[in-house]
Design a protein around this motif. Structure first.
Motif, PDB file in Angstrom:
ATOM      1  N   TYR A  34       5.476  -8.632  -2.110  1.00 31.27           N
ATOM      2  CA  TYR A  34       6.403  -7.592  -3.908  1.00 31.27           C
ATOM      3  C   TYR A  34       4.854  -6.925  -4.157  1.00 31.27           C
ATOM      4  O   TYR A  34       4.578  -7.046  -4.931  1.00 31.27           O
ATOM      5  CB  TYR A  34       7.000  -8.043  -4.312  1.00 31.27           C
ATOM      6  N   HIS A  35       4.620  -5.396  -4.501  1.00 32.64           N
ATOM      7  CA  HIS A  35       4.088  -4.797  -5.306  1.00 32.64           C
ATOM      8  C   HIS A  35       5.051  -4.644  -6.691  1.00 32.64           C
ATOM      9  O   HIS A  35       4.970  -3.499  -6.847  1.00 32.64           O
ATOM     10  CB  HIS A  35       4.478  -3.187  -4.362  1.00 32.64           C
ATOM     11  N   SER A  36       4.836  -5.752  -7.236  1.00 38.56           N
ATOM     12  CA  SER A  36       5.729  -5.333  -9.059  1.00 38.56           C
ATOM     13  C   SER A  36       4.471  -4.691  -9.928  1.00 38.56           C
ATOM     14  O   SER A  36       4.749  -3.814 -10.742  1.00 38.56           O
ATOM     15  CB  SER A  36       5.764  -6.511  -9.954  1.00 38.56           C
ATOM     16  N   SER A  37       3.188  -4.306  -9.516  1.00 37.67           N
ATOM     17  CA  SER A  37       2.862  -3.482 -10.289  1.00 37.67           C
ATOM     18  C   SER A  37       2.330  -2.782 -10.205  1.00 37.67           C
ATOM     19  O   SER A  37       1.906  -0.650 -10.407  1.00 37.67           O
ATOM     20  CB  SER A  37       0.622  -4.096 -10.067  1.00 37.67           C
ATOM     21  N   LYS A  38       2.903  -1.952  -8.894  1.00 42.76           N
ATOM     22  CA  LYS A  38       3.066  -0.505  -8.398  1.00 42.76           C
ATOM     23  C   LYS A  38       4.626  -0.134  -8.569  1.00 42.76           C
ATOM     24  O   LYS A  38       4.870   0.898  -7.759  1.00 42.76           O
ATOM     25  CB  LYS A  38       2.943  -0.167  -6.661  1.00 42.76           C
ATOM     26  N   THR A  39       5.465  -0.962  -9.241  1.00 40.19           N
ATOM     27  CA  THR A  39       6.730  -0.795  -9.744  1.00 40.19           C
ATOM     28  C   THR A  39       6.889  -0.705 -10.946  1.00 40.19           C
ATOM     29  O   THR A  39       6.265  -1.288 -11.940  1.00 40.19           O
ATOM     30  CB  THR A  39       7.502  -1.743  -9.030  1.00 40.19           C
ATOM     31  N   CYS A  40       8.050   1.093 -11.344  1.00 38.47           N
ATOM     32  CA  CYS A  40       8.305   0.902 -12.761  1.00 38.47           C
ATOM     33  C   CYS A  40       8.912   0.437 -13.401  1.00 38.47           C
ATOM     34  O   CYS A  40      10.429  -0.011 -12.985  1.00 38.47           O
ATOM     35  CB  CYS A  40       8.818   2.850 -12.800  1.00 38.47           C
ATOM     36  N   SER A  41       8.654  -0.877 -14.529  1.00 39.06           N
ATOM     37  CA  SER A  41       9.758  -1.530 -15.475  1.00 39.06           C
ATOM     38  C   SER A  41      10.780  -1.096 -15.514  1.00 39.06           C
ATOM     39  O   SER A  41      12.185  -1.768 -16.066  1.00 39.06           O
ATOM     40  CB  SER A  41       8.500  -2.450 -16.041  1.00 39.06           C
ATOM     41  N   ASN A  42      10.628   0.429 -15.997  1.00 41.09           N
ATOM     42  CA  ASN A  42      11.933   0.610 -15.899  1.00 41.09           C
ATOM     43  C   ASN A  42      13.268   1.342 -14.960  1.00 41.09           C
ATOM     44  O   ASN A  42      13.979   1.098 -15.834  1.00 41.09           O
ATOM     45  CB  ASN A  42      11.441   1.875 -17.671  1.00 41.09           C
ATOM     46  N   CYS A  43      12.406   2.144 -14.363  1.00 40.54           N
ATOM     47  CA  CYS A  43      13.466   3.278 -13.490  1.00 40.54           C
ATOM     48  C   CYS A  43      13.275   2.184 -12.431  1.00 40.54           C
ATOM     49  O   CYS A  43      14.699   2.544 -11.059  1.00 40.54           O
ATOM     50  CB  CYS A  43      13.206   4.681 -13.869  1.00 40.54           C
ATOM     51  N   ILE A  45      11.281   2.751  -9.675  1.00 41.23           N
ATOM     52  CA  ILE A  45      10.532   3.640  -7.996  1.00 41.23           C
ATOM     53  C   ILE A  45       8.960   3.200  -8.217  1.00 41.23           C
ATOM     54  O   ILE A  45       8.488   2.529  -9.001  1.00 41.23           O
ATOM     55  CB  ILE A  45      10.834   4.943  -8.950  1.00 41.23           C
ATOM     56  N   LYS A  46       8.731   2.871  -6.732  1.00 42.97           N
ATOM     57  CA  LYS A  46       7.597   2.416  -6.747  1.00 42.97           C
ATOM     58  C   LYS A  46       6.382   3.886  -6.439  1.00 42.97           C
ATOM     59  O   LYS A  46       7.044   4.572  -5.629  1.00 42.97           O
ATOM     60  CB  LYS A  46       8.249   1.609  -4.917  1.00 42.97           C
ATOM     61  N   LYS A  47       5.261   3.460  -6.663  1.00 45.03           N
ATOM     62  CA  LYS A  47       4.101   4.321  -6.701  1.00 45.03           C
ATOM     63  C   LYS A  47       3.689   4.038  -5.089  1.00 45.03           C
ATOM     64  O   LYS A  47       3.434   2.626  -5.083  1.00 45.03           O
ATOM     65  CB  LYS A  47       3.435   4.570  -7.307  1.00 45.03           C
ATOM     66  N   GLU A  48       3.452   4.747  -4.151  1.00 47.95           N
ATOM     67  CA  GLU A  48       2.749   4.663  -2.845  1.00 47.95           C
ATOM     68  C   GLU A  48       0.928   4.766  -3.340  1.00 47.95           C
ATOM     69  O   GLU A  48       0.437   3.424  -2.667  1.00 47.95           O
ATOM     70  CB  GLU A  48       2.372   4.756  -1.649  1.00 47.95           C
ATOM     71  N   SER A  49       0.744   5.141  -4.103  1.00 48.68           N
ATOM     72  CA  SER A  49      -0.836   5.388  -4.529  1.00 48.68           C
ATOM     73  C   SER A  49      -0.343   5.244  -5.562  1.00 48.68           C
ATOM     74  O   SER A  49      -1.119   5.884  -6.168  1.00 48.68           O
ATOM     75  CB  SER A  49      -0.657   7.481  -3.601  1.00 48.68           C
ATOM     76  N   LEU A  50      -1.597   3.719  -5.135  1.00 50.57           N
ATOM     77  CA  LEU A  50      -2.242   3.535  -6.677  1.00 50.57           C
ATOM     78  C   LEU A  50      -3.480   2.519  -6.651  1.00 50.57           C
ATOM     79  O   LEU A  50      -2.785   1.491  -6.124  1.00 50.57           O
ATOM     80  CB  LEU A  50      -0.446   2.782  -7.679  1.00 50.57           C
ATOM     81  N   VAL A  56      -3.569   1.692 -15.959  1.00 50.15           N
ATOM     82  CA  VAL A  56      -2.139   1.663 -16.322  1.00 50.15           C
ATOM     83  C   VAL A  56      -1.270   2.619 -15.113  1.00 50.15           C
ATOM     84  O   VAL A  56      -1.804   3.664 -14.385  1.00 50.15           O
ATOM     85  CB  VAL A  56      -2.524   3.680 -17.095  1.00 50.15           C
ATOM     86  N   PHE A  57       0.111   2.490 -16.006  1.00 49.76           N
ATOM     87  CA  PHE A  57       1.084   2.767 -14.727  1.00 49.76           C
ATOM     88  C   PHE A  57       1.771   3.963 -15.211  1.00 49.76           C
ATOM     89  O   PHE A  57       1.963   3.696 -16.236  1.00 49.76           O
ATOM     90  CB  PHE A  57       1.741   1.759 -14.398  1.00 49.76           C
ATOM     91  N   ASP A  58       1.681   4.809 -14.664  1.00 50.81           N
ATOM     92  CA  ASP A  58       2.277   6.225 -15.585  1.00 50.81           C
ATOM     93  C   ASP A  58       3.245   6.978 -14.183  1.00 50.81           C
ATOM     94  O   ASP A  58       3.042   7.271 -12.943  1.00 50.81           O
ATOM     95  CB  ASP A  58       1.205   7.596 -15.528  1.00 50.81           C
ATOM     96  N   CYS A  59       4.488   6.654 -15.013  1.00 55.09           N
ATOM     97  CA  CYS A  59       5.947   6.891 -13.887  1.00 55.09           C
ATOM     98  C   CYS A  59       5.979   8.188 -13.553  1.00 55.09           C
ATOM     99  O   CYS A  59       5.916   8.953 -14.809  1.00 55.09           O
ATOM    100  CB  CYS A  59       7.003   6.299 -14.453  1.00 55.09           C
ATOM    101  N   GLU A  60       6.126   9.192 -12.351  1.00 53.11           N
ATOM    102  CA  GLU A  60       6.279  10.617 -12.592  1.00 53.11           C
ATOM    103  C   GLU A  60       7.688  10.538 -12.684  1.00 53.11           C
ATOM    104  O   GLU A  60       8.498  11.782 -13.013  1.00 53.11           O
ATOM    105  CB  GLU A  60       5.721  11.230 -11.287  1.00 53.11           C
ATOM    106  N   GLN A  61       8.705   9.761 -12.277  1.00 56.66           N
ATOM    107  CA  GLN A  61      10.241   9.764 -12.236  1.00 56.66           C
ATOM    108  C   GLN A  61      10.580   9.354 -13.305  1.00 56.66           C
ATOM    109  O   GLN A  61      11.443  11.075 -14.141  1.00 56.66           O
ATOM    110  CB  GLN A  61      10.423   8.910 -11.582  1.00 56.66           C
ATOM    111  N   CYS A  62      10.324   9.136 -14.477  1.00 54.15           N
ATOM    112  CA  CYS A  62      11.185   8.423 -15.640  1.00 54.15           C
ATOM    113  C   CYS A  62       9.835   8.452 -17.098  1.00 54.15           C
ATOM    114  O   CYS A  62      10.885   8.634 -18.594  1.00 54.15           O
ATOM    115  CB  CYS A  62      11.441   7.510 -16.281  1.00 54.15           C
TER     116      CYS A  62
END
Length: 76
Positions: A34-43, A45-50, A56-62
């Motif tokens: 499970y790609h928990s570190s590639k998934t936004c904790s707020n919305c 959304i899963k990032k494929e390219s990380l 640092v995780f930056d979510c383009e969605q939220c």
């Protein structure tokens, strides 16, 4: 002495399930891939390219920004 990892994992999970039920808690079993570190904790959304080198995780969605380990903790 031979140690069977499957038996150890089974017993550990069995004990967790027992204690969870005993104390009225919830236990969530997550697949080890499970790609928990590639998934936004707020919305969610899963990032494929990380890359693993990106701490640092930056979510383009939220717009949420957080440390990847912190995101893991919140998601799980």
């Amino acid at each position: 002495m031979h140690v069977d990892n499957q038996k150890i994992k089974y017993e550990f999970r069995r004990q967790l399930e027992y204690k969870t039920q005993l104390y009225g808690s919830k236990l969530f079993i997550v697949d080890r891939f499970y790609h928990s570190s590639k998934t936004c904790s707020n919305c969610g959304i899963k990032k494929e390219s990380l890359l693993l080198s990106e701490p640092v995780f930056d979510c383009e969605q939220c717009g949420t920004t957080c440390d990847r380990e912190q995101c893991d903790f919140v998601r799980l």
